[in-house]
Every structure is written in structure tokens, then in C-alpha cells.
Design a protein around this motif. Structure first.
Motif, PDB file in Angstrom:
ATOM      1  N   ARG A   1       0.811  -1.223   0.000  1.00  0.00           N
ATOM      2  CA  ARG A   1       0.000   0.000   0.000  1.00  0.00           C
ATOM      3  C   ARG A   1       0.846   1.276   0.000  1.00  0.00           C
ATOM      4  N   SER A   2       2.011   1.228   0.621  1.00  0.00           N
ATOM      5  CA  SER A   2       2.833   2.441   0.753  1.00  0.00           C
ATOM      6  C   SER A   2       3.713   2.715  -0.453  1.00  0.00           C
ATOM      7  N   ARG A   3       4.104   1.654  -1.180  1.00  0.00           N
ATOM      8  CA  ARG A   3       5.004   1.750  -2.334  1.00  0.00           C
ATOM      9  C   ARG A   3       6.389   2.287  -1.935  1.00  0.00           C
ATOM     10  N   LEU A   4       6.795   2.042  -0.694  1.00  0.00           N
ATOM     11  CA  LEU A   4       8.120   2.448  -0.232  1.00  0.00           C
ATOM     12  C   LEU A   4       9.206   1.605  -0.906  1.00  0.00           C
ATOM     13  N   PRO A   5      10.441   2.118  -0.968  1.00  0.00           N
ATOM     14  CA  PRO A   5      11.555   1.275  -1.433  1.00  0.00           C
ATOM     15  C   PRO A   5      11.654   0.021  -0.568  1.00  0.00           C
ATOM     16  N   TYR A   6      11.692  -1.143  -1.220  1.00  0.00           N
ATOM     17  CA  TYR A   6      11.638  -2.415  -0.503  1.00  0.00           C
ATOM     18  C   TYR A   6      12.703  -3.354  -1.040  1.00  0.00           C
ATOM     19  N   VAL A   7      13.576  -3.797  -0.131  1.00  0.00           N
ATOM     20  CA  VAL A   7      14.535  -4.857  -0.439  1.00  0.00           C
ATOM     21  C   VAL A   7      14.243  -6.005   0.522  1.00  0.00           C
ATOM     22  N   GLY A   8      13.985  -7.186  -0.018  1.00  0.00           N
ATOM     23  CA  GLY A   8      13.619  -8.314   0.826  1.00  0.00           C
ATOM     24  C   GLY A   8      14.475  -9.533   0.557  1.00  0.00           C
ATOM     25  N   SER A   9      14.283 -10.548   1.396  1.00  0.00           N
ATOM     26  CA  SER A   9      14.971 -11.810   1.193  1.00  0.00           C
ATOM     27  C   SER A   9      14.206 -12.913   1.914  1.00  0.00           C
ATOM     28  N   VAL A  10      14.810 -14.084   1.958  1.00  0.00           N
ATOM     29  CA  VAL A  10      14.147 -15.293   2.453  1.00  0.00           C
ATOM     30  C   VAL A  10      14.748 -15.749   3.785  1.00  0.00           C
ATOM     31  N   GLY A  11      15.170 -14.802   4.595  1.00  0.00           N
ATOM     32  CA  GLY A  11      15.850 -15.132   5.835  1.00  0.00           C
ATOM     33  C   GLY A  11      15.045 -16.029   6.750  1.00  0.00           C
ATOM     34  N   ALA A  12      15.659 -17.155   7.156  1.00  0.00           N
ATOM     35  CA  ALA A  12      15.110 -18.120   8.116  1.00  0.00           C
ATOM     36  C   ALA A  12      13.819 -18.775   7.637  1.00  0.00           C
ATOM     37  N   LEU A  13      13.628 -18.867   6.328  1.00  0.00           N
ATOM     38  CA  LEU A  13      12.506 -19.658   5.816  1.00  0.00           C
ATOM     39  C   LEU A  13      12.807 -21.157   5.887  1.00  0.00           C
ATOM     40  N   ASP A  14      13.927 -21.510   6.484  1.00  0.00           N
ATOM     41  CA  ASP A  14      14.254 -22.925   6.692  1.00  0.00           C
ATOM     42  C   ASP A  14      13.666 -23.477   7.973  1.00  0.00           C
ATOM     43  N   MET A  15      12.969 -22.643   8.760  1.00  0.00           N
ATOM     44  CA  MET A  15      12.565 -23.122  10.085  1.00  0.00           C
ATOM     45  C   MET A  15      11.174 -22.663  10.500  1.00  0.00           C
ATOM     46  N   VAL A  16      10.468 -23.595  11.157  1.00  0.00           N
ATOM     47  CA  VAL A  16       9.219 -23.300  11.846  1.00  0.00           C
ATOM     48  C   VAL A  16       9.523 -23.361  13.338  1.00  0.00           C
ATOM     49  N   ASN A  17       9.005 -22.411  14.096  1.00  0.00           N
ATOM     50  CA  ASN A  17       9.295 -22.303  15.521  1.00  0.00           C
ATOM     51  C   ASN A  17       8.208 -22.929  16.378  1.00  0.00           C
ATOM     52  N   PHE A  18       8.645 -23.775  17.301  1.00  0.00           N
ATOM     53  CA  PHE A  18       7.748 -24.344  18.296  1.00  0.00           C
ATOM     54  C   PHE A  18       8.360 -24.132  19.678  1.00  0.00           C
ATOM     55  N   GLY A  19       7.594 -24.482  20.690  1.00  0.00           N
ATOM     56  CA  GLY A  19       8.091 -24.390  22.055  1.00  0.00           C
ATOM     57  C   GLY A  19       8.877 -25.640  22.435  1.00  0.00           C
ATOM     58  N   ALA A  20       8.684 -26.100  23.657  1.00  0.00           N
ATOM     59  CA  ALA A  20       9.353 -27.322  24.109  1.00  0.00           C
ATOM     60  C   ALA A  20       8.969 -28.490  23.202  1.00  0.00           C
ATOM     61  N   PRO A  21       9.822 -29.523  23.103  1.00  0.00           N
ATOM     62  CA  PRO A  21       9.533 -30.650  22.196  1.00  0.00           C
ATOM     63  C   PRO A  21       8.161 -31.271  22.373  1.00  0.00           C
ATOM     64  N   ASP A  22       7.645 -31.306  23.608  1.00  0.00           N
ATOM     65  CA  ASP A  22       6.345 -31.951  23.808  1.00  0.00           C
ATOM     66  C   ASP A  22       5.167 -31.094  23.336  1.00  0.00           C
ATOM     67  N   THR A  23       5.434 -29.884  22.840  1.00  0.00           N
ATOM     68  CA  THR A  23       4.368 -29.030  22.307  1.00  0.00           C
ATOM     69  C   THR A  23       4.221 -29.151  20.790  1.00  0.00           C
ATOM     70  N   ILE A  24       5.115 -29.897  20.147  1.00  0.00           N
ATOM     71  CA  ILE A  24       5.086 -30.006  18.689  1.00  0.00           C
ATOM     72  C   ILE A  24       3.871 -30.829  18.253  1.00  0.00           C
ATOM     73  N   PRO A  25       3.107 -30.341  17.277  1.00  0.00           N
ATOM     74  CA  PRO A  25       1.920 -31.095  16.826  1.00  0.00           C
ATOM     75  C   PRO A  25       2.280 -32.509  16.370  1.00  0.00           C
ATOM     76  N   GLU A  26       1.387 -33.422  16.613  1.00  0.00           N
ATOM     77  CA  GLU A  26       1.617 -34.834  16.308  1.00  0.00           C
ATOM     78  C   GLU A  26       1.933 -35.042  14.830  1.00  0.00           C
ATOM     79  N   ARG A  27       1.340 -34.234  13.948  1.00  0.00           N
ATOM     80  CA  ARG A  27       1.549 -34.437  12.504  1.00  0.00           C
ATOM     81  C   ARG A  27       2.993 -34.207  12.085  1.00  0.00           C
TER      82      ARG A  27
ATOM     83  N   ARG B   1       5.678 -35.237  13.938  1.00  0.00           N
ATOM     84  CA  ARG B   1       6.594 -36.198  14.553  1.00  0.00           C
ATOM     85  C   ARG B   1       7.448 -36.867  13.477  1.00  0.00           C
ATOM     86  N   GLY B   2       8.709 -37.047  13.762  1.00  0.00           N
ATOM     87  CA  GLY B   2       9.600 -37.683  12.801  1.00  0.00           C
ATOM     88  C   GLY B   2      10.297 -36.726  11.860  1.00  0.00           C
ATOM     89  N   ARG B   3      10.016 -35.417  11.985  1.00  0.00           N
ATOM     90  CA  ARG B   3      10.662 -34.435  11.128  1.00  0.00           C
ATOM     91  C   ARG B   3      12.056 -34.083  11.663  1.00  0.00           C
TER      92      ARG B   3
END
Length: 247
Positions: free
Chosen positions: A101-127, A129-131
């Protein structure tokens, strides 16, 4: 509280005829790149760094919306991972909206698109498991994104980038998208990265104003940071923002 403090800093800078403020997104695994970028630009810009934890990205975009930033270096778009895959630091569906909406100068990248963040291991969704996981500390567990997930993110981000009509450059670091995604590190996965880059290139409608640029370096390599800085200076100079702020 953070926004109030930034509002006060921006007002003080304007009253003093200060430097134009720009927003930069950062995560722990992109910190070296952001530190170099900010150091290289500090003489000409007030560099406001936003930690990409969901709230951080939204705070930056609120400042874009309110006209308090003169440009954006969106190095770390990792919040999209958590939005699409159900992590704990998600963006909203309006990620990139303020820049569109602003049309400001924009330079972007793909920083940390290698990771999804979760809490403690026992909070990770069952689907999930094994990743592939990396335990950052007892309260933070990172999950490596797959080829299919990177294709999904590439389409989602690419469709948003297509709506940016302002000056835009989006950089693809072929040597890895984070400190963990480097040769010899736990999340090194050239196939997943290649899927992300390939999908972005297929999705984004490139023009003279809207360009994707591959760099054969890791995102934290000094040469990659130098390319980001050079591109931002070029885009900022072309828009005349500096001249408008100086009047």
C-alpha cells in the motif's frame, strides 16, 4: 510500549532534521547480516531492527502504514513459515500489505525460511513427529521446512510480491537462508532451498521495478549483505525520498 518509544524517536529525528528511518527484520540466525547492513547504512539512515517473532513484523508494518519509515529491508521473512505451518511466531495474512500500500523502497529476502518455531519438544503437533528438528533451548524447538513447504511458501510470498508496485528487489541466497542452513550445519538442505527459489521465480512477475536476484552466498556472508546495501541505496536514491525528507 515499543511503538510508543519508536514514535518518540521518529518525532525527535524529524524535529532535529534527522536521518530517514528504515525498518530491518532480523532473527537470531540472520543477525550477522543485519549487523553488517545496519553498520553500512548507519551514516545515512536511522536503522530500526525488528525481531521477526510475529509481533516484530507487525510492529514494523504499522510504522510503514503510519508513514514513519522511509524504506524497508525485509531480510528475514521467517514469520511466513509459522503462519503457513502453525508455528508460534506467525505473521498475519496481511504480511507485506503495508509495503504494497505504501510503495516504499523495498529490499527483501528469504531469511530463516528454513525453520518453523515451536516451544518445548512436547508441544510439537503430532503431525510433525519424525521431522528434522534442532533444539535451540528447552523452550524453543526449530523444525526444518521441507521441499513441499518451501514450494508453498514460495507461491504465497511470490503472490504478495506481485502486488508490490513500488521499487523492489528480492534476494535469493544460494548458499543458505540462515546460519543453520549452511554447509555442515543442521538445516543445510540445498534441495529445499532450490524449491523455494524456483517457485519464487515461477510465481513472481518480474519487471524493471520488481526483480528477483540470486546471490551465490549464504545470507550471512558479508558479500550478500553488501549486495543488499547497494540495492537499497540505489532504490532509495531513485525514489527521491531523501530529497523530500530534506525539505
Amino acid at each position: 510500549m515499543v511503538k510508543a518509544r519508536l514514535d518518540a524517536r521518529a518525532a525527535t529525528a524529524r524535529e532535529a532534521g534527522g536521518l530517514p528511518a528504515i525498518g530491518i527484520t532480523m532473527f537470531g540466525v540472520t543477525t550477522p547480516a543485519v549487523q553488517k547492513i545496519a553498520a553500512d547504512l548507519r551514516g545515512d539512515f536511522e536503522c530500526l531492527v525488528f525481531h521477526a517473532t510475529g509481533v516484530g513484523g507487525r510492529s514494523m508494518e504499522k510504522l510503514v502504514e503510519s508513514g514513519q519509515l522511509a524504506g524497508v529491508i525485509d531480510l528475514t521473512t521467517t514469520e511466513v513459515c509459522d503462519l503457513l505451518m502453525g508455528g508460534v511466531f506467525p505473521a498475519t495474512e496481511d504480511r507485506f500489505g503495508a509495503v504494497i500500500r505504501s510503495r516504499l523502497p523495498y529490499v527483501g529476502s528469504v531469511g530463516a525460511l528454513d525453520m518453523v518455531n515451536f516451544g518445548a519438544p512436547d508441544t510439537i503437533p503430532e503431525r510433525y513427529r519424525g521431522r528434522k528438528f534442532h533444539v535451540h533451548n528447552p523452550q524453543v524447538t526449530l523444525m526444518r521446512t521441507t521441499v513441499e513447504e518451501n514450494e508453498r511458501m514460495g507461491r504465497w510470498i511470490g503472490e504478495r510480491l506481485n502486488q508490490i508496485d513500488g521499487p523492489m528487489r528480492f534476494f535469493l541466497p544460494e548458499g543458505g537462508v540462515s546460519a543453520l542452513d549452511a554447509r555442515g550445519q543442521p538445516f543445510w538442505d540445498p534441495d529445499a532451498d532450490a524449491a523455494l527459489f524456483r517457485t519464487l521465480e515461477r510465481t513472481v512477475r518480474q519487471t524493471g521495478n520488481r526483480q528477483l536476484i540470486r546471490i551465490p552466498k549464504n545470507i550471512n556472508d558479508p558479500d550478500f549483505a553488501a549486495a543488499i546495501v547497494s540495492a537499497f541505496r540505489t532504490l532509495f536514491g531513485r525514489t527521491g525520498v531523501r530529497r523530500r525528507l530534506a525539505r
